[in-house]
Scaffold this active site. Sequence first.
Site, PDB file in Angstrom:
ATOM      1  N   ASN A   1       0.877  -1.170   0.000  1.00  0.00           N
ATOM      2  CA  ASN A   1       0.000   0.000   0.000  1.00  0.00           C
ATOM      3  C   ASN A   1       0.915   1.221   0.000  1.00  0.00           C
ATOM      4  OD1 ASN A   1      -1.769   2.069   0.429  1.00  0.00           O
ATOM      5  ND2 ASN A   1      -2.337   1.461   2.514  1.00  0.00           N
TER       6      ASN A   1
ATOM      7  N   LYS B   1       0.130   4.247  -0.300  1.00  0.00           N
ATOM      8  CA  LYS B   1      -0.473   5.463   0.258  1.00  0.00           C
ATOM      9  C   LYS B   1      -0.234   6.635  -0.711  1.00  0.00           C
ATOM     10  CE  LYS B   1      -0.046   3.325   4.709  1.00  0.00           C
ATOM     11  NZ  LYS B   1       0.061   3.456   6.151  1.00  0.00           N
TER      12      LYS B   1
ATOM     13  N   HIS C   1      -9.367   1.380   4.695  1.00  0.00           N
ATOM     14  CA  HIS C   1      -8.104   1.578   5.403  1.00  0.00           C
ATOM     15  C   HIS C   1      -8.318   2.538   6.579  1.00  0.00           C
ATOM     16  CE1 HIS C   1      -4.004   2.739   6.324  1.00  0.00           C
ATOM     17  NE2 HIS C   1      -3.650   1.595   5.778  1.00  0.00           N
TER      18      HIS C   1
ATOM     19  N   GLU D   1      -6.674   4.941   7.612  1.00  0.00           N
ATOM     20  CA  GLU D   1      -6.453   6.368   7.297  1.00  0.00           C
ATOM     21  C   GLU D   1      -7.694   6.958   6.635  1.00  0.00           C
ATOM     22  OE1 GLU D   1      -2.762   5.655   5.303  1.00  0.00           O
ATOM     23  OE2 GLU D   1      -1.893   5.112   7.242  1.00  0.00           O
TER      24      GLU D   1
ATOM     25  N   GLU E   1      -5.180  -4.578  10.578  1.00  0.00           N
ATOM     26  CA  GLU E   1      -4.142  -3.565  10.792  1.00  0.00           C
ATOM     27  C   GLU E   1      -4.417  -2.841  12.111  1.00  0.00           C
ATOM     28  OE1 GLU E   1      -2.259  -2.488   6.713  1.00  0.00           O
ATOM     29  OE2 GLU E   1      -3.831  -1.057   7.153  1.00  0.00           O
TER      30      GLU E   1
ATOM     31  N   GLY F   1       2.840   2.717  10.655  1.00  0.00           N
ATOM     32  CA  GLY F   1       3.786   3.807  10.458  1.00  0.00           C
ATOM     33  C   GLY F   1       4.487   4.243  11.732  1.00  0.00           C
TER      34      GLY F   1
ATOM     35  N   SER G   1       3.711  -1.745  10.244  1.00  0.00           N
ATOM     36  CA  SER G   1       5.166  -1.797  10.444  1.00  0.00           C
ATOM     37  C   SER G   1       5.774  -3.159  10.099  1.00  0.00           C
ATOM     38  CB  SER G   1       5.527  -1.390  11.879  1.00  0.00           C
ATOM     39  OG  SER G   1       5.161  -0.035  12.102  1.00  0.00           O
TER      40      SER G   1
HETATM   41  P1  13P Z   1       3.227   0.718   7.552  1.00  0.00           P
HETATM   42  O1  13P Z   1       3.766  -0.587   6.983  1.00  0.00           O
HETATM   43  O2  13P Z   1       3.927   1.916   7.027  1.00  0.00           O
HETATM   44  O3  13P Z   1       3.138   0.662   9.050  1.00  0.00           O
HETATM   45  O4  13P Z   1       1.731   0.848   7.009  1.00  0.00           O
HETATM   46  C1  13P Z   1       0.866  -0.224   7.172  1.00  0.00           C
HETATM   47  C2  13P Z   1      -0.381   0.058   6.412  1.00  0.00           C
HETATM   48  O5  13P Z   1      -1.158   0.932   6.761  1.00  0.00           O
HETATM   49  C3  13P Z   1      -0.622  -0.727   5.208  1.00  0.00           C
HETATM   50  O6  13P Z   1      -1.899  -0.501   4.715  1.00  0.00           O
END
Ligand code: 13P
Length: 244
Positions: A4, A6, A90, A92, A162, A168, A208
């Site tokens: 992903n 982002k 997601h 976010e 997640e 992150g 992560s």
């Molecule tokens: P990170 O791997 O940067 O923690 O992000 C995970 C994520 O949100 C994947 O959709």
Amino acid sequence: MAANWKMFKTPAETTVFFTNFLPLVKDAGNCEIAVCAPFIDLPVAIAATHESNVTVGGQNLYWAKEGAFTGEISGPMLKAIGCTWVIVGHSERRQYFGETEETVLKRTKAAIEAGLKVIVCIGEVLAERESGQTEAVLQAQFDGGIAGLSAAEFAQIVIAYEPVWAIGTGKTATPEMAADAHKAVRALVAAKFGADAAGAIRILYGGSVKPDNVSSLMAQEDIDGALVGGASLDPVSFSKIVNY
Ligand code: 13P
């Protein structure tokens, strides 16, 4: 193993990524590889991965097929340019863009109707984990966002667990914490869609994931793959995760 990206990478950077990434994963056996990129990168990503073992997806869609919805992209549009996947729900999008269980379900149904496979994301925030509500939150997200699918629709999804506090932050859930959550999700699937569906559903862990922790996560019985943010932006690092 899904990336992903982002809101990272231009089309030119996407081309460079695939030039470096594809040779590194060409022998990855027994593993489906997907890269979910920003909308403007999708045509370049799809052209670059043509006839490779990598598929491409979007990170969101709107549920109408077309119409006066300024700024939105539909399932048929993603399908028309050659996407295989789309991420829905997601954290976010839940946190910053008002996604709810109801809209997760609408987007998921619309994506499947358009012929896309869907990575549906669920997961608790830190306060929910610390107050012992993780399983209740997963149940509510499952009940509101996934349980409304038909059995045929459910067969077209992958679930990504997640934990929001691990995204992150560098704080990965321990393999045992992730394993417990995945087991709980699989039990929800079994209760709603039956034992066969629970055995067949792929549940990805996200939060992560890095080359040095992927093996211990993947060693857990109910973890079937990873949804990778930051570590998927670098071709070497994502290839190490794919080839763990
Ligand atoms: P990170 O791997 O940067 O923690 O992000 C995970 C994520 O949100 C994947 O959709």
